[in-house]
Design an enzyme around this catalytic site. Sequence first.
Site, PDB file in Angstrom:
ATOM      1  N   GLU A 241     -13.913  -2.216  -2.142  1.00  0.00           N
ATOM      2  CA  GLU A 241     -14.154  -2.386  -0.702  1.00  0.00           C
ATOM      3  C   GLU A 241     -15.468  -1.734  -0.269  1.00  0.00           C
ATOM      4  O   GLU A 241     -15.782  -0.603  -0.669  1.00  0.00           O
ATOM      5  CB  GLU A 241     -12.989  -1.759   0.085  1.00  0.00           C
ATOM      6  CG  GLU A 241     -13.219  -1.810   1.599  1.00  0.00           C
ATOM      7  CD  GLU A 241     -11.983  -1.509   2.430  1.00  0.00           C
ATOM      8  OE1 GLU A 241     -10.905  -1.248   1.856  1.00  0.00           O
ATOM      9  OE2 GLU A 241     -12.101  -1.539   3.673  1.00  0.00           O
TER      10      GLU A 241
ATOM     11  N   LYS B   6      -0.239  -0.439  -4.372  1.00  0.00           N
ATOM     12  CA  LYS B   6      -1.686  -0.198  -4.436  1.00  0.00           C
ATOM     13  C   LYS B   6      -1.945   1.222  -3.955  1.00  0.00           C
ATOM     14  O   LYS B   6      -1.323   1.672  -2.979  1.00  0.00           O
ATOM     15  CB  LYS B   6      -2.435  -1.206  -3.563  1.00  0.00           C
ATOM     16  CG  LYS B   6      -3.937  -0.914  -3.454  1.00  0.00           C
ATOM     17  CD  LYS B   6      -4.715  -2.078  -2.878  1.00  0.00           C
ATOM     18  CE  LYS B   6      -4.723  -2.177  -1.377  1.00  0.00           C
ATOM     19  NZ  LYS B   6      -5.294  -0.990  -0.691  1.00  0.00           N
TER      20      LYS B   6
ATOM     21  N   ASP C   7       0.839  -1.199   0.000  1.00  0.00           N
ATOM     22  CA  ASP C   7       0.000   0.000   0.000  1.00  0.00           C
ATOM     23  C   ASP C   7       0.869   1.243   0.000  1.00  0.00           C
ATOM     24  O   ASP C   7       1.854   1.328   0.755  1.00  0.00           O
ATOM     25  CB  ASP C   7      -0.857   0.030   1.270  1.00  0.00           C
ATOM     26  CG  ASP C   7      -2.292  -0.358   1.006  1.00  0.00           C
ATOM     27  OD1 ASP C   7      -2.755  -0.235  -0.154  1.00  0.00           O
ATOM     28  OD2 ASP C   7      -2.962  -0.794   1.964  1.00  0.00           O
TER      29      ASP C   7
ATOM     30  N   GLU D 149      -5.300   4.312  -3.498  1.00  0.00           N
ATOM     31  CA  GLU D 149      -6.751   4.497  -3.432  1.00  0.00           C
ATOM     32  C   GLU D 149      -7.205   5.649  -4.319  1.00  0.00           C
ATOM     33  O   GLU D 149      -6.520   6.668  -4.404  1.00  0.00           O
ATOM     34  CB  GLU D 149      -7.156   4.768  -1.969  1.00  0.00           C
ATOM     35  CG  GLU D 149      -6.769   3.641  -1.026  1.00  0.00           C
ATOM     36  CD  GLU D 149      -7.192   3.892   0.423  1.00  0.00           C
ATOM     37  OE1 GLU D 149      -7.880   4.904   0.707  1.00  0.00           O
ATOM     38  OE2 GLU D 149      -6.840   3.056   1.275  1.00  0.00           O
TER      39      GLU D 149
HETATM   40  O1  KIV Z   1      -4.740  -2.067   3.988  1.00  0.00           O
HETATM   41  C1  KIV Z   1      -5.476  -3.026   3.720  1.00  0.00           C
HETATM   42  O2  KIV Z   1      -5.500  -4.055   4.405  1.00  0.00           O
HETATM   43  C2  KIV Z   1      -6.319  -2.924   2.539  1.00  0.00           C
HETATM   44  C3  KIV Z   1      -7.332  -3.995   2.358  1.00  0.00           C
HETATM   45  C4  KIV Z   1      -8.480  -3.735   3.246  1.00  0.00           C
HETATM   46  C5  KIV Z   1      -7.740  -4.131   0.938  1.00  0.00           C
HETATM   47  O3  KIV Z   1      -6.209  -2.002   1.797  1.00  0.00           O
END
Ligand code: KIV
Length: 273
Positions: free
Chosen positions: A183, A114, A85, A116
């Site tokens: 989500e 990843k 992330d 958002e």
């Molecule tokens: O940080 C995380 O665990 C996420 C998931 C909820 C997809 O982004």
Amino acid sequence: MSLSAPAIRARKRSRGDAPLVMVTAYDEPSARYADAAGVDIILVGDSMANVVLGQTDTLHLSVEEMAHHVAAVAAAHPLAHVVADMPWMSYHVGWADAVRNAAVLVRSGAQSVKLEGGHERLEVVRALLDAEIPVMGHLGLTPQSVLAFGGFKVQAKSREAAKLLVEDALLLQEVGVYAIVIEGVPRLVGSEVTAALEIPTIGIGAGPDTDGQVLVFHDLLGMTSRKPARFVRQYAQVGEVITDAIGRYAADVRSGAFPREDESYSNPEELTH
Ligand code: KIV
């Protein structure tokens, strides 16, 4: 050879592929256990802020902290794809900054990142892809938007909001993300966005029709103090196992039952004479 972003991009249930299995992990043991279970993707998620650091949102993690945990996960040498992330504010103030931050995560061991958001992130996604860094999208109840949303609330509940989510997903696909996490949306929205895309969707609280599912390690294993969300299925109560084991250890220390003779180093003769 671990699963690559292009290999994940090709996975679609509507084309007969098996659903993708993603789980979060934040350190070497959790990554090792997840990999041994045969998951496809390990997400070093910023949910770490909640389930490891005890915070109430995901807005306080730095790139350096995330990189530290990505390196720990990578140390397990998983066969699963490792996606990291991008923390809040690591991709919001310009694409060059975002590319530099993503590179830190890649150099720590992530195979993709990843982030958002939808239409507002296209420039950043393009820049990351130009830098040869595969990107996973994340739409719906995006936790980094908690202040703007006014809480962790199910998203896309109106026809108009559902349409905007599908449009965002199509834009991300067009720019080149290899998969999108969906989500906290009604199951019909999970189903519609999945049908609209050529790339896979990975759902969390998005119903059964997405191309894969993701759960947070500590939620799945029963290691959180809060009541699990509706979409969480707890497959074990590992928290209870840990408390029981540490409780038995404490009792043994207090009673003198630990350590035993065979758990101690024997005395060299020189010390005993
Ligand atoms: O940080 C995380 O665990 C996420 C998931 C909820 C997809 O982004």
